[in-house]
Scaffold this motif. Sequence first.
Motif, mmCIF file in Angstrom:
data_model
loop_
_atom_site.group_PDB
_atom_site.id
_atom_site.type_symbol
_atom_site.label_atom_id
_atom_site.label_comp_id
_atom_site.label_asym_id
_atom_site.label_seq_id
_atom_site.Cartn_x
_atom_site.Cartn_y
_atom_site.Cartn_z
ATOM 1 N N GLY A 248 -8.651 -39.439 25.675
ATOM 2 C CA GLY A 248 -8.791 -40.671 24.912
ATOM 3 C C GLY A 248 -7.433 -41.111 24.422
ATOM 4 O O GLY A 248 -6.601 -40.272 24.045
ATOM 5 N N VAL A 249 -7.180 -42.424 24.399
ATOM 6 C CA VAL A 249 -5.860 -42.920 23.992
ATOM 7 C C VAL A 249 -5.707 -42.964 22.477
ATOM 8 O O VAL A 249 -4.649 -43.327 21.960
ATOM 9 C CB VAL A 249 -5.570 -44.311 24.592
ATOM 10 N N PHE B 15 -13.638 -48.021 24.168
ATOM 11 C CA PHE B 15 -14.889 -47.449 23.679
ATOM 12 C C PHE B 15 -16.008 -47.780 24.669
ATOM 13 O O PHE B 15 -15.929 -48.760 25.418
ATOM 14 C CB PHE B 15 -15.246 -48.047 22.312
ATOM 15 N N GLY B 16 -17.033 -46.945 24.667
ATOM 16 C CA GLY B 16 -18.230 -47.249 25.449
ATOM 17 C C GLY B 16 -18.161 -46.905 26.917
ATOM 18 O O GLY B 16 -19.050 -47.309 27.676
ATOM 19 N N ASP C 274 -15.530 -41.023 20.365
ATOM 20 C CA ASP C 274 -16.578 -41.772 21.058
ATOM 21 C C ASP C 274 -17.025 -41.024 22.314
ATOM 22 O O ASP C 274 -18.222 -40.943 22.612
ATOM 23 C CB ASP C 274 -16.058 -43.163 21.416
ATOM 24 N N ILE C 275 -16.075 -40.453 23.045
ATOM 25 C CA ILE C 275 -16.408 -39.676 24.246
ATOM 26 C C ILE C 275 -17.235 -38.448 23.872
ATOM 27 O O ILE C 275 -18.260 -38.152 24.500
ATOM 28 C CB ILE C 275 -15.120 -39.250 24.987
ATOM 29 N N LYS C 276 -16.797 -37.742 22.853
ATOM 30 C CA LYS C 276 -17.510 -36.534 22.438
ATOM 31 C C LYS C 276 -18.930 -36.838 21.981
ATOM 32 O O LYS C 276 -19.859 -36.062 22.233
ATOM 33 C CB LYS C 276 -16.737 -35.837 21.315
ATOM 34 N N PRO D 173 -17.471 -29.534 28.038
ATOM 35 C CA PRO D 173 -16.640 -28.473 27.449
ATOM 36 C C PRO D 173 -15.725 -28.994 26.347
ATOM 37 O O PRO D 173 -15.082 -30.039 26.497
ATOM 38 C CB PRO D 173 -15.826 -27.963 28.646
ATOM 39 N N VAL D 174 -15.670 -28.279 25.240
ATOM 40 C CA VAL D 174 -14.892 -28.713 24.078
ATOM 41 C C VAL D 174 -13.423 -28.901 24.430
ATOM 42 O O VAL D 174 -12.778 -29.857 23.975
ATOM 43 C CB VAL D 174 -15.038 -27.695 22.924
ATOM 44 N N ASP D 175 -12.879 -28.002 25.251
ATOM 45 C CA ASP D 175 -11.456 -28.107 25.602
ATOM 46 C C ASP D 175 -11.214 -29.087 26.737
ATOM 47 O O ASP D 175 -10.092 -29.215 27.226
ATOM 48 C CB ASP D 175 -10.888 -26.736 25.960
ATOM 49 N N GLY D 176 -12.250 -29.798 27.157
ATOM 50 C CA GLY D 176 -12.106 -30.761 28.237
ATOM 51 C C GLY D 176 -11.951 -32.191 27.760
ATOM 52 O O GLY D 176 -11.892 -33.124 28.570
ATOM 53 N N ILE D 177 -11.894 -32.387 26.440
ATOM 54 C CA ILE D 177 -11.693 -33.723 25.868
ATOM 55 C C ILE D 177 -10.516 -33.658 24.899
ATOM 56 O O ILE D 177 -10.557 -32.918 23.920
ATOM 57 C CB ILE D 177 -12.949 -34.229 25.138
#
Length: 372
Positions: free
Chosen positions: A141-142, A118-119, A149-151, A158-162
Amino acid sequence: MTTRPRHVLQLCHSYDPPFDDCARQYASLFKGTSFLVTTVFLTGAPRADLLENTLSDEVIFLESPKHKLKGLKLSLLKRVKRISQQKHYELCIAHRTKPTYLALIATQLPVMSIHHAFGDFDRLGRRLFTEFFSSRLLLIGVSKAVSADIKQHLPRFPVDGIETLYNRVDIEHSKNELLSKAKAREMLDIPDESYVIGNVGRLHPDKDQETLIRAFAKAKHALPENTLLIIIGKGKLQQKLHDLAQSLNVEDNIKFIGYIKDAKRYFTAFDIFVLTSDSEPFGMVVLEAMIANLPIICSDCGGAKEIVENTGLLFPFASSEKLAELLVHSANNRESTYSHDASLMKLHTYFSDEAGRRAFWKLEQIKKILSP
């Protein structure tokens, strides 16, 4: 007709655990394909065993001193750029921030950036840098908690990039590494007849062993007489936790083992595993407990919650009262609170190497980047 090999580059800060296994997990995604994986470790002396242990086709050691990695060193950028030009790489997998920066600046490759904590995007500079390179960056993210947290920090990304790709484990190999219950207890100096509550982790505020000790003290009178709490790990809270156990009059029933290499091999010494962390990004120790066929009690926060849901018991973070109730309930109702079959099914469905490969090759971004 022989299929021409294709190439993937993987950058890792170091091979210190657990990142040696992280390298293995991501190299295993290409098992049975025409892709060959070159893994580069920025720090650490060469080790021959890592070629096999990381399932890589080639391993390169840059041997950069860890204390000299602050900032983006021009010499390191040049070395990574030179490596990236040696083969026709189609993707770079980068673990953590520094390898991601290097991959984006030193190469023109699409970069799959793996985030284990996180962070990572608390800093404004990191957010701006990441948004600048968004066109060729896939953030992983794992756990769903890490991805969320990233979002939250990158609302314009981009939504499809996470995406989320769970950490995973070689189940059969891990099972084969386990010691027998008798051997594990002998090596930890635990009496055979004991009922053992186990915890493994750094003695650090994030792991909140204080709540575990307080809960154990509350539950002790209702637990089997031969109950022991075993805590494996070391850290800055060691003396404070010792003092707490003494003040609660449970010091004779708690055994602080200290650090043990490959502690996962000793999980068979436990009858139940308890994780009390406040913000575990994922929780590999929970997978290790599942492999050892242990019932699990876990705090209801972070990524570990996603592993334990529907197969173990959850309690509100820092609630020693609720944890005490669950310790007593589990000691007296193992058969009704734990299903080995359900736990094993969840392991195979979400957290095995095979599950990782299925999830990886379904990602739309990966389909575009690595299309035939």
